[in-house]
Each structure stands twice: as C-alpha cells, then as structure tokens.
Design a protein around this motif. Structure first.
Motif, PDB file in Angstrom:
ATOM      1  N   PHE A 131      13.798   3.986  -0.073  1.00 25.73           N
ATOM      2  CA  PHE A 131      13.839   2.600  -0.548  1.00 25.73           C
ATOM      3  C   PHE A 131      12.663   2.315  -1.485  1.00 25.73           C
ATOM      4  CE2 PHE A 131      12.017  -1.637   0.002  1.00 25.73           C
ATOM      5  CZ  PHE A 131      13.030  -2.409  -0.580  1.00 25.73           C
ATOM      6  N   LEU A 132      11.490   2.801  -1.127  1.00 26.31           N
ATOM      7  CA  LEU A 132      10.294   2.532  -1.923  1.00 26.31           C
ATOM      8  C   LEU A 132      10.257   3.320  -3.222  1.00 26.31           C
ATOM      9  CD1 LEU A 132       7.637   2.451   0.937  1.00 26.31           C
ATOM     10  CD2 LEU A 132       8.408   0.504  -0.435  1.00 26.31           C
TER      11      LEU A 132
ATOM     12  N   ASN B  90       0.841  -1.211   0.000  1.00 21.45           N
ATOM     13  CA  ASN B  90       0.000   0.000   0.000  1.00 21.45           C
ATOM     14  C   ASN B  90       0.863   1.244   0.000  1.00 21.45           C
ATOM     15  OD1 ASN B  90      -1.993  -1.680   2.465  1.00 21.45           O
ATOM     16  ND2 ASN B  90      -2.457  -1.562   0.287  1.00 21.45           N
ATOM     17  N   ALA B  91       1.905   1.220   0.841  1.00 18.52           N
ATOM     18  CA  ALA B  91       2.771   2.380   0.969  1.00 18.52           C
ATOM     19  C   ALA B  91       3.526   2.648  -0.326  1.00 18.52           C
ATOM     20  CB  ALA B  91       3.753   2.192   2.120  1.00 18.52           C
ATOM     21  N   ARG B  92       3.917   1.579  -1.025  1.00 26.89           N
ATOM     22  CA  ARG B  92       4.643   1.752  -2.280  1.00 26.89           C
ATOM     23  C   ARG B  92       3.792   2.559  -3.264  1.00 26.89           C
ATOM     24  NH1 ARG B  92       6.647  -0.903  -7.254  1.00 26.89           N
ATOM     25  NH2 ARG B  92       8.164   0.654  -7.921  1.00 26.89           N
ATOM     26  N   SER B  93       2.500   2.234  -3.358  1.00 23.34           N
ATOM     27  CA  SER B  93       1.602   2.964  -4.250  1.00 23.34           C
ATOM     28  C   SER B  93       1.484   4.426  -3.826  1.00 23.34           C
ATOM     29  CB  SER B  93       0.226   2.299  -4.257  1.00 23.34           C
ATOM     30  OG  SER B  93      -0.621   2.899  -5.194  1.00 23.34           O
ATOM     31  N   SER B  94       1.296   4.662  -2.522  1.00 24.05           N
ATOM     32  CA  SER B  94       1.150   6.037  -2.025  1.00 24.05           C
ATOM     33  C   SER B  94       2.417   6.852  -2.276  1.00 24.05           C
ATOM     34  CB  SER B  94       0.829   6.016  -0.528  1.00 24.05           C
ATOM     35  OG  SER B  94      -0.419   5.415  -0.279  1.00 24.05           O
ATOM     36  N   VAL B  95       3.578   6.246  -2.021  1.00 18.20           N
ATOM     37  CA  VAL B  95       4.850   6.947  -2.209  1.00 18.20           C
ATOM     38  C   VAL B  95       5.119   7.219  -3.684  1.00 18.20           C
ATOM     39  CG1 VAL B  95       7.349   6.590  -2.096  1.00 18.20           C
ATOM     40  CG2 VAL B  95       5.945   6.219  -0.064  1.00 18.20           C
ATOM     41  N   ALA B  96       4.869   6.221  -4.534  1.00 16.48           N
ATOM     42  CA  ALA B  96       5.140   6.382  -5.963  1.00 16.48           C
ATOM     43  C   ALA B  96       4.335   7.537  -6.555  1.00 16.48           C
ATOM     44  CB  ALA B  96       4.823   5.083  -6.702  1.00 16.48           C
TER      45      ALA B  96
ATOM     46  N   LEU C  34      15.376  16.826  -4.190  1.00 19.12           N
ATOM     47  CA  LEU C  34      15.168  15.861  -3.114  1.00 19.12           C
ATOM     48  C   LEU C  34      13.763  15.945  -2.534  1.00 19.12           C
ATOM     49  CD1 LEU C  34      18.655  16.178  -1.399  1.00 19.12           C
ATOM     50  CD2 LEU C  34      17.802  14.192  -2.671  1.00 19.12           C
ATOM     51  N   HIS C  35      13.176  17.135  -2.554  1.00 18.97           N
ATOM     52  CA  HIS C  35      11.793  17.276  -2.081  1.00 18.97           C
ATOM     53  C   HIS C  35      10.849  16.412  -2.916  1.00 18.97           C
ATOM     54  CE1 HIS C  35       8.015  18.954  -0.727  1.00 18.97           C
ATOM     55  NE2 HIS C  35       7.715  19.248  -1.977  1.00 18.97           N
ATOM     56  N   ILE C  36      11.087  16.341  -4.206  1.00 21.47           N
ATOM     57  CA  ILE C  36      10.249  15.505  -5.070  1.00 21.47           C
ATOM     58  C   ILE C  36      10.276  14.055  -4.608  1.00 21.47           C
ATOM     59  CG2 ILE C  36      10.033  14.595  -7.433  1.00 21.47           C
ATOM     60  CD1 ILE C  36      11.201  17.370  -8.353  1.00 21.47           C
ATOM     61  N   PHE C  37      11.430  13.614  -4.098  1.00 23.89           N
ATOM     62  CA  PHE C  37      11.587  12.242  -3.622  1.00 23.89           C
ATOM     63  C   PHE C  37      11.198  12.093  -2.154  1.00 23.89           C
ATOM     64  CE2 PHE C  37      13.972  12.299  -7.470  1.00 23.89           C
ATOM     65  CZ  PHE C  37      13.863  11.023  -7.980  1.00 23.89           C
ATOM     66  N   GLY C  38      10.717  13.155  -1.543  1.00 27.13           N
ATOM     67  CA  GLY C  38      10.260  13.074  -0.157  1.00 27.13           C
ATOM     68  C   GLY C  38      11.360  13.191   0.862  1.00 27.13           C
ATOM     69  N   LEU C  39      12.539  13.673   0.460  1.00 29.18           N
ATOM     70  CA  LEU C  39      13.661  13.865   1.387  1.00 29.18           C
ATOM     71  C   LEU C  39      13.774  15.353   1.689  1.00 29.18           C
ATOM     72  CD1 LEU C  39      16.289  11.458  -0.240  1.00 29.18           C
ATOM     73  CD2 LEU C  39      14.656  10.973   1.569  1.00 29.18           C
ATOM     74  N   ASP C  40      13.292  15.731   2.860  1.00 29.69           N
ATOM     75  CA  ASP C  40      13.198  17.148   3.215  1.00 29.69           C
ATOM     76  C   ASP C  40      13.975  17.518   4.467  1.00 29.69           C
ATOM     77  OD1 ASP C  40      11.179  17.956   1.172  1.00 29.69           O
ATOM     78  OD2 ASP C  40       9.921  16.532   2.245  1.00 29.69           O
ATOM     79  N   ASP C  41      14.315  16.535   5.265  1.00 27.04           N
ATOM     80  CA  ASP C  41      14.969  16.779   6.547  1.00 27.04           C
ATOM     81  C   ASP C  41      16.265  15.996   6.562  1.00 27.04           C
ATOM     82  OD1 ASP C  41      15.766  17.107   9.131  1.00 27.04           O
ATOM     83  OD2 ASP C  41      13.954  16.330  10.057  1.00 27.04           O
ATOM     84  N   PHE C  42      17.380  16.682   6.751  1.00 25.53           N
ATOM     85  CA  PHE C  42      18.680  16.029   6.598  1.00 25.53           C
ATOM     86  C   PHE C  42      19.379  15.770   7.927  1.00 25.53           C
ATOM     87  CE2 PHE C  42      17.854  18.754   2.861  1.00 25.53           C
ATOM     88  CZ  PHE C  42      17.499  17.729   1.996  1.00 25.53           C
ATOM     89  N   GLU C  43      18.641  15.886   9.020  1.00 25.10           N
ATOM     90  CA  GLU C  43      19.175  15.551  10.338  1.00 25.10           C
ATOM     91  C   GLU C  43      18.889  14.081  10.634  1.00 25.10           C
ATOM     92  OE1 GLU C  43      21.090  17.505  12.150  1.00 25.10           O
ATOM     93  OE2 GLU C  43      20.893  19.014  10.570  1.00 25.10           O
TER      94      GLU C  43
ATOM     95  N   ALA D 163      -1.056   9.074   9.797  1.00 27.86           N
ATOM     96  CA  ALA D 163       0.169   9.204  10.585  1.00 27.86           C
ATOM     97  C   ALA D 163       1.349   8.556   9.862  1.00 27.86           C
ATOM     98  CB  ALA D 163      -0.022   8.575  11.963  1.00 27.86           C
ATOM     99  N   ASP D 164       1.126   7.372   9.304  1.00 29.79           N
ATOM    100  CA  ASP D 164       2.190   6.695   8.556  1.00 29.79           C
ATOM    101  C   ASP D 164       2.574   7.502   7.316  1.00 29.79           C
ATOM    102  OD1 ASP D 164       2.171   4.661  10.405  1.00 29.79           O
ATOM    103  OD2 ASP D 164       1.023   3.260   9.161  1.00 29.79           O
ATOM    104  N   ALA D 165       1.562   8.037   6.636  1.00 30.40           N
ATOM    105  CA  ALA D 165       1.829   8.829   5.438  1.00 30.40           C
ATOM    106  C   ALA D 165       2.645  10.072   5.757  1.00 30.40           C
ATOM    107  CB  ALA D 165       0.506   9.221   4.768  1.00 30.40           C
ATOM    108  N   ALA D 166       2.323  10.719   6.864  1.00 30.72           N
ATOM    109  CA  ALA D 166       3.077  11.913   7.265  1.00 30.72           C
ATOM    110  C   ALA D 166       4.529  11.557   7.566  1.00 30.72           C
ATOM    111  CB  ALA D 166       2.415  12.568   8.471  1.00 30.72           C
ATOM    112  N   ALA D 167       4.755  10.419   8.222  1.00 33.12           N
ATOM    113  CA  ALA D 167       6.116   9.993   8.539  1.00 33.12           C
ATOM    114  C   ALA D 167       6.925   9.729   7.275  1.00 33.12           C
ATOM    115  CB  ALA D 167       6.082   8.742   9.410  1.00 33.12           C
ATOM    116  N   LEU D 168       6.246   9.287   6.219  1.00 35.22           N
ATOM    117  CA  LEU D 168       6.904   9.015   4.944  1.00 35.22           C
ATOM    118  C   LEU D 168       6.948  10.250   4.037  1.00 35.22           C
ATOM    119  CD1 LEU D 168       5.406   5.491   4.154  1.00 35.22           C
ATOM    120  CD2 LEU D 168       7.687   6.009   5.021  1.00 35.22           C
ATOM    121  N   HIS D 169       6.569  11.399   4.576  1.00 31.82           N
ATOM    122  CA  HIS D 169       6.567  12.672   3.844  1.00 31.82           C
ATOM    123  C   HIS D 169       5.670  12.613   2.606  1.00 31.82           C
ATOM    124  CE1 HIS D 169      10.469  14.489   5.713  1.00 31.82           C
ATOM    125  NE2 HIS D 169       9.717  13.877   6.606  1.00 31.82           N
TER     126      HIS D 169
END
Length: 468
Positions: free
Chosen positions: A298-299, A40-46, A405-414, A98-104
């Motif tokens: 990863f997804l 399910n998450a793979r579809s949402s992330v893609a 990187l934002h397009i890929f959901g990478l927004d926080d580098f800490e 909540a899971d979706a928010a954690a995955l940006h």
C-alpha cells in the motif's frame, strides 16, 4: 538513461554516481522517542524500494540511515515512562527495527546514533567558528546564514521572507542572541537538572539537530554523497541547514541529488495527533488481520514524490492486489521446474516486459508504471499455466516475477493474515462434510465462507483457502 528528480533543481536529471558502479545514499531516520507513524514508514519503504532497485541494476549501494537518540522529545518521553534518555532511545530504536523487518525493509549498511558522534560534532563546530562562519553567545553557537549565499536554494524560498517568518517564530531571548532570525543553532547550552549534556569549549551542551546528519554523513560516507533522502517536510529547514553547514565546512558540494517523498494523509486529512488520526505502524502490525506485506505494498504503490491517502478501505483494496500476486506466485511455485523447454513466445514477452520495467523505474523510479508491467506478467503467467506451460516456462516466469517483486518488498507469498472469527470452525465442519460425502452441506459451507471473503478450493490433498 536513468533519471532522478532533484529537489535542488526541481528537474529530472541524468543519474551519474560519483564513483562508477557505486552509490552513497543517506536517509534521515527517526527520532526514537515513540513508535513510528505511517508517514515515517512511507519514507523508509519508499527509499528502501529505490535502494533495492539500484542494487538490482548492479550498483553497490552503501545505505546509511540514522537514529536521533537525543532531544527534548526523548527527554519528555523518558519522564512520562520513568526511563532514562538512553532507555527511551533503546526501546524505540528496537521497535523501529522490528517494524522495519516486518515491512521487509532491508537493514541499513550502517545505522548510526547521534550520541556516538559527539567529539566529531564539537570538532565540526570548532572549525566553522575558526572559519568565521559561526558565532558563540553564552554557550550557544549559531551558524551565520548571511554568509552562505545559496542558503534558500534548496527550499526555493525568498530569503527576505524566510527572515520574516523566522523572526515571527522566535521568542525574545533567542531573537536577542541571534545576529539574524534565520541563523540556526549548531550547539545549545544545557544546564537543566537531570538532563544529559556533553562537554564542549563553550560549556556543557547538546548539538543542534541539523548538525547531527552532516557529521554522520561526513564520517560514514564522505564529503560529497550521491543521494540524500527524506520526507518533503525536511527540505526546510533541516536539509537546508545541513547543506549550508556542510558546504561551508568543506568548501565543496555536499549532495548531488536531493530526493524527497510526499506526505501521508489519513482519511483525506493531514495526519495529526490533534485531529486524532495519528496512525502508528506498531498498532497496524499488532492487528493480525493486516498482512505486513499488504501494508508495505500500500505504501509503495504510489510514486514516492506523490502524497499517499491512507484509509482502511484503501489498505484493503491494496491487499486485494497483493492476494492476486500471492495466488499466481503460489501456482507458479507448484508448476516450476527444469523439465521441458521454455516457450519462445513467453521468453520474448518476458524480455520485452523486463525492458519496460527498467524503463519505468529508470524514469525517477516510476513504480506505478513498473507495477503495470508486473500485473501484465502475472496475467501472462496465469494464461501460460492454463495453456499447459512447461515446468521450464513456469520457472522462467517465477524467477522474473520474484526479482521484480523483491524490489517492492514482496518476498513471501504464503498467507499471513488471521482467518476471520468462526472461519476455522466452518472449515473443519466442511472437511467433515466432504469426508462424509455430504456435498450439499459442503457447498453450503463453502458459500458461507465466501461471504467472509474466503475462497475454498478442493484438490487431491484436501481443501485449501485463499482470500478473495
């Protein structure tokens, strides 16, 4: 030219939205009866990644993704947990968000629930009956697949074979009710004690699963939309049936581009509860050794139409790539500023890289080629900083990489992962050793931390730690 692969035609097609500069996009969301699994998450992330890219390219994207908050699975889970159907739906819809928010994953423009559209669903079925494209039997209403000449087109299957397979799956009672084995339910009577039912001209009942999405799309996005997305397992029968009923209802095209993502295999086997390899995002995110952005990466690093092979080893390998991104982005943040002038050679390379990034993503969202560009840019950034790049040059690189990187959901580098057991105590001992100028002990402790996968660095502010 921007192209997308259309499951309907099995070809890459030039992407041209109905309305210039705007995209109407629908993603089939989860049935909220349990925590979402990694598929399910793979579809949402893609499709979140695709949405973000389209937005970055200047489109105004209206993104609708639903919750199916009724059905036998919701009823069964309610009995298991001692909850009402509504309570089950609320619990697992909240967990999904909540899971979706954690995955940006960005919030949908609208996140409709099926139970909010019952009047519209009944009206939809009434019209199909009036048009002679459906029939009622003992409170059940079925769609006539024989009257829709392109019924098998989206699934690319033979109609005769579909009928044969469907007949083999049906029980006697259903087989007797239906005119054809492939006919599907628009409305089902409901008379089980304690189970929620909605009024209709055919008696109390519930909508067919396929009806929900057609009606919500119609209400929120219009008669014809640009993109309909979901997992490849939904192409038949779910999307096939949506297409048939919606085109029949409006007598016009329903979807211009059908996009489907590939499966997730776990430890090189198809994910299945019976095999014991069923992995939920809730469980993965509960492990504080897992970085949510690493899981997202990863997804997303595999092209959306290809299958993803999940294992903890592969997840850890993806995390190592994310750690490289973190280190470079943190270094750029320290050096970036307005001072100095931008190195023209770096400016030229960044411009060319941006063109290559766009070319990759315009080619049916080829994330693999786009990530190649990103890692080339990271190498350029590291080399430039080593050569004493100006603050303005570092800022240019930081801004460009941040956008991609934002397009890929990478927004926080800490770093967000918990340190391995015992690492905190070793870091405290090492700090004390350095304070006492016991550099031999300090080096020994640094080497011990390295065996845990941690790289310790020293600067004027003290020691810092990064994952290797």
């Amino acid at each position: 030219m921007q192209t997308v692969y259309n499951t309907y035609s099995l070809e890459k097609e030039s992407f041209s939205p109905i309305e210039k500069g705007k995209v109407r996009m629908y993603l089939c969301g989860p049935t909220v009866y349990n925590y979402i699994h990694i598929g399910n998450a793979r579809s949402s992330v893609a499709f979140d990644t695709i949405r973000k890219y389209l937005t970055w390219r200047g489109y105004d994207v209206t993104f609708v993704s639903n919750f199916t908050d009724l059905g036998d699975k919701v009823i069964a889970q309610g009995k298991k947990e001692g909850l009402t159907e509504a309570e089950v739906a609320d619990k697992y819809a909240d967990a999904f968000l909540a899971d979706a928010a954690a995955l940006h994953i960005a919030p949908a423009t609208v996140r409709p629930r099926a139970t909010y559209y019952m009047k519209e669903m009944v009206a939809f079925v009434e019209q199909l009956l009036a048009q002679g494209q459906a029939y009622e039997v003992n409170g059940d209403v079925y769609f006539k697949t024989n009257q829709f000449k392109d019924y098998a087109v989206l699934s690319h299957q033979n109609m005769a074979e579909l009928k044969k397979n469907a007949a083999g799956r049906l029980e006697g009672e259903d087989q007797e009710e239906k005119h054809e084995a492939t006919d599907f339910a628009l409305w089902k009577r409901e008379d089980r004690p304690g189970v929620t039912a909605w009024p209709s001209p055919w008696g109390p009942g519930r909508p067919g699963w396929h009806l929900e999405c057609s009606v919500m799309i119609d209400a929120l996005l219009g008669e014809t939309i640009d993109i309909h997305a979901g997992g490849i397992d939904l192409a038949f029968p779910h999307h096939t049936n949506e297409l048939a009923q919606s085109v029949s209802f409006h007598d016009r095209p329903f979807v211009n581009y059908w996009l489907h993502n590939g499966f997730v295999n776990v430890n090189d086997e198809k994910m299945s509860k019976s095999l014991g390899n069923f992995v939920t995002i809730h469980d993965l995110l509960a492990d504080d050794r897992i970085d949510p952005q690493g899981l997202r990466y990863f997804l997303v690093k595999t092209h959306y139409r290809r299958p993803v092979a999940y294992s903890r080893e592969r997840l850890d390998q993806a995390q190592q790539e994310v750690d490289k991104i973190y280190r470079t982005m943190r270094s750029l943040a320290k050096q970036a500023g307005s001072e100095g002038v931008v190195d023209p050679r770096v400016q030229e390379q960044v411009t060319l890289q941006n063109e290559r990034f766009i070319a990759a993503m315009d080619d049916d969202f080829n994330v693999e080629n786009a990530l190649t560009v990103i890692f080339e840019a990271l190498t350029l950034a590291n080399r430039s900083m080593q050569e004493g790049a100006s603050a303005a040059t570092a800022l240019l690189l930081q801004k460009q990489l941040t956008e991609w990187l934002h397009i890929f959901g990478l927004d926080d580098f800490e770093e967000k992962r918990a340190l391995p057991d015992g690492a905190k105590a070793l870091l405290e001992k090492r700090a004390a050793a350095r304070s006492a100028k016991d550099f031999e002990e300090s080096d020994r402790l640094r080497d011990e931390l390295k065996t845990m996968g941690l790289l310790v660095k020293d600067d004027r502010d003290g020691q810092s730690v990064e994952w290797l």
